[in-house]
Design a protein around this motif. Structure first.
Motif, PDB file in Angstrom:
ATOM      1  N   LYS A   1       0.858  -1.189   0.000  1.00 15.65           N
ATOM      2  CA  LYS A   1       0.000   0.000   0.000  1.00 15.65           C
ATOM      3  C   LYS A   1       0.888   1.230   0.000  1.00 15.65           C
ATOM      4  O   LYS A   1       1.831   1.312   0.782  1.00 15.65           O
ATOM      5  CB  LYS A   1      -0.877  -0.035   1.263  1.00 15.65           C
TER       6      LYS A   1
ATOM      7  N   SER B   1       1.732   4.175   1.390  1.00 13.32           N
ATOM      8  CA  SER B   1       1.208   4.859   2.565  1.00 13.32           C
ATOM      9  C   SER B   1       2.148   5.903   3.150  1.00 13.32           C
ATOM     10  O   SER B   1       1.832   6.509   4.157  1.00 13.32           O
ATOM     11  CB  SER B   1       0.822   3.846   3.635  1.00 13.32           C
TER      12      SER B   1
ATOM     13  N   GLY C   1      -5.635   1.988  -0.327  1.00 13.52           N
ATOM     14  CA  GLY C   1      -5.237   3.197   0.397  1.00 13.52           C
ATOM     15  C   GLY C   1      -6.371   4.196   0.561  1.00 13.52           C
ATOM     16  O   GLY C   1      -6.261   5.145   1.340  1.00 13.52           O
TER      17      GLY C   1
ATOM     18  N   GLU D   1      -6.982   9.825   4.881  1.00 19.74           N
ATOM     19  CA  GLU D   1      -5.757   9.780   4.060  1.00 19.74           C
ATOM     20  C   GLU D   1      -6.079   9.572   2.592  1.00 19.74           C
ATOM     21  O   GLU D   1      -5.313   8.959   1.850  1.00 19.74           O
ATOM     22  CB  GLU D   1      -4.856   8.646   4.566  1.00 19.74           C
TER      23      GLU D   1
ATOM     24  N   ARG E   1      -3.563  10.315  -0.260  1.00 24.54           N
ATOM     25  CA  ARG E   1      -2.234   9.707  -0.256  1.00 24.54           C
ATOM     26  C   ARG E   1      -1.927   8.789  -1.432  1.00 24.54           C
ATOM     27  O   ARG E   1      -0.854   8.889  -2.028  1.00 24.54           O
ATOM     28  CB  ARG E   1      -2.035   8.916   1.035  1.00 24.54           C
ATOM     29  N   PRO E   2      -2.823   7.852  -1.740  1.00 24.20           N
ATOM     30  CA  PRO E   2      -2.465   6.887  -2.793  1.00 24.20           C
ATOM     31  C   PRO E   2      -2.102   7.573  -4.102  1.00 24.20           C
ATOM     32  O   PRO E   2      -1.167   7.157  -4.785  1.00 24.20           O
ATOM     33  CB  PRO E   2      -3.738   6.046  -2.943  1.00 24.20           C
TER      34      PRO E   2
END
Lengths: 348, 348
Positions: A28, A30, A65, A71, A74-75
């Motif tokens: 992932k 992250s 993600g 979040e 983020r990805p």
């Protein structure tokens, strides 16, 4: 059900897969990759890709993600840097694949098929879902559905093996159970039930010397920090009060514990001896050797990493052959699933 | 989140959709279409497609048909006959679309995005899921996830309006709520929150004269039964013991109640008068008139239906222009969603 499907019942394995063992492994995107990640997750993947007996499909799991609303951006930001890092550190892309999960819609489709064969209650037993609730969070619907998508990551590419840490055994149980439930439902062996390959995933101590290295504890050393950035981080590694000429115990020295996760054998032996003798070798010397060795091991890779980060199309070209192969696997599996249901299509 | 997304924040509606009102309406391929379905669901769709102010996307929802493990082979068997029936009965395919849900992977992808913005608990409140549990069934994971996929059916095509029966208001609430939750999460109006258009969906009494016409009560009259098949079904319609020359009440006559759902105005007026007068007009006559009128109304359509059933490629050609349009809508919406997250892709 089985009556209407008699002609196609075939309980044998759907495909002979060729000589190489097909592995699926997911990461992932992250955050900044630190030495703890490198040691625990990245390096094992890269090592796996270097063994010609294996065919490794490494998936950058950006859809997963998105399960955490806090979040959600983020990805998108971190997927390309993660892939750049894997390439820079020597993942054998010529013989294997790296794929971005969200480039493969077949995964979502097969996830739906798996979920049609699985009782809803099974989803609520996933550790990730239970942890979220235990921590007072409001889990998203996607987190609840995570076991289905994760299982589909595996079965969509006819993966036979999945490296798992001890705490991830549940993931493999899901994938294997759901594949079998589906096959039983339609009376045909559509999906391959994967096997887990338990991997020792060593955890690394953080710069605070107290907890495992983790972004959430703010005690990390980034793999691709510049020398200057690293010096700043290394300065903060906690040491005891032993003086320049005191013999020091490498096993209780946080610098050495982290150092040995990436340094060369010679460098490890050298620091160990110096610490144990303790003559004219203080923690300051150890920290300097740490930074030098880090630069030696990761410096040239860092340049390549930056190059890949900034040259998206170059990376795309490197990924292309693996993408094509992965796509043919996914199309094949999806076709088998659709045939098992007898689904129609007006597309081709 | 919103900080990292400042440049793209745009709270205005994503698209001006042109002059026609875009409707999405879904039908699950669940069995032989009977006069009750025709009257309650099929005819309203066809009427909608004949109004040039509307652009109708009619979705044959085969993926939803897979949520019940006991009927897993149905969608594959019944989707093409359902589409053939819609075409045969005069759905205006030249100005509108008919699509097969499983031909549009974008729906699964957007379903995932919606689920990332939605709390898991919301799924458990769906009527379909609660009904399954109340009836002692073990609901599948896909049934639990149904509200997300169903909402995605709607938002994936930028649909503005959805015709709903009174008992389906919850569907629209899901779609509208999930679209808004997503837009709020990413700070951009990616999805259009659809509006429900409440439709009077009359329920028709079955041949038993007791319950609504439904396959599960075994009291149906298929729309495309042959004259012979129909005669057999009509024979079983329950009547009271009034004789040939007794005046009869059309409102309590099951034959007439079903008859008026499809017969021409003239034919309805004729039977009504005959029954009320009751001179030389018994239930046997009414049944004969019923069968004749059914043949008159549906006979020629039945031939076309059989032609479409047997000529898959012909149907495919008829659907093509609508498919292209629907695909461009779906690609556009999916692109907007991906951009909102900043997801990368190595495909194009």
């Amino acid at each position: 059900m089985k009556e209407s499907n008699q002609n196609t019942v075939n309980r044998s394995s759907p495909k002979t897969l060729g000589d190489r063992k097909r592995f699926l492994t997911g990461i992932k995107p992250s955050g900044d990759v630190h030495i703890g990640n490198y040691f625990g997750a990245i390096k094992p993947c890269i090592d796996l890709s270097k063994d010609v007996q294996n065919e490794v499909i490494l998936m950058c799991a950006d859809w997963h993600g998105l399960t955490n609303r806090a979040e959600i951006m983020r990805p998108g930001q971190l997927s390309h840097p993660l892939i750049a890092l894997l390439l820079a550190l020597g993942y054998n892309i010529k013989e294997n694949s790296i794929i971005l999960q969200s480039d493969f819609p077949q995964i979502q489709e097969n996830s739906w098929y798996l979920s049609c064969a699985t009782a809803a209650g099974l989803l609520e037993r996933s550790h990730a879902y239970k942890d979220a609730i235990a921590n007072g969070k409001v889990p998203t619907a996607s987190l609840l559905f995570y076991p289905s998508l994760m299982s589909s990551d595996i079965i969509t590419f006819d993966s036979q093996f999945v490296p798992v840490g001890k705490d991830q055994a549940q993931h493999l149980e899901y994938a294997s159970d759901m594949a079998k439930l589906f096959n039983n439902l339609v009376g045909v062996d559509v999906y391959i039930a994967p096997q887990g390959v338990i991997q020792e995933t060593p955890t690394l101590i953080g710069t605070d010397g107290e907890r495992k290295m983790s972004k959430s504890y703010n005690n990390i050393l980034p793999v691709f920090a510049t020398k200057k950035e690293l010096e700043k981080c290394v300065k903060e590694i906690k040491t005891d009060s032993k003086g320049l000429n005191d013999p020091k115990d490498p096993n209780s020295c946080v610098i050495f514990q982290i150092f040995k996760s990436f340094a060369s054998d010679d460098a490890i032996a050298y620091m160990k001896e110096k610490l144990e003798k303790g003559v004219g070798y203080g923690y300051g010397h150890a920290k300097k050797d740490f930074v030098d060795e880090h630069e030696k091991v990761f410096g040239s890779h860092r340049e390549r990493y930056e190059y890949y980060c900034n040259n998206f199309n170059e990376v795309k070209k490197l990924l292309e052959p693996g993408y094509e192969k992965a796509r043919s696997y996914a199309d094949n599996v999806t076709k088998r699933a659709r045939q098992a249901f007898g689904l129609k299509s007006y597309l081709n």
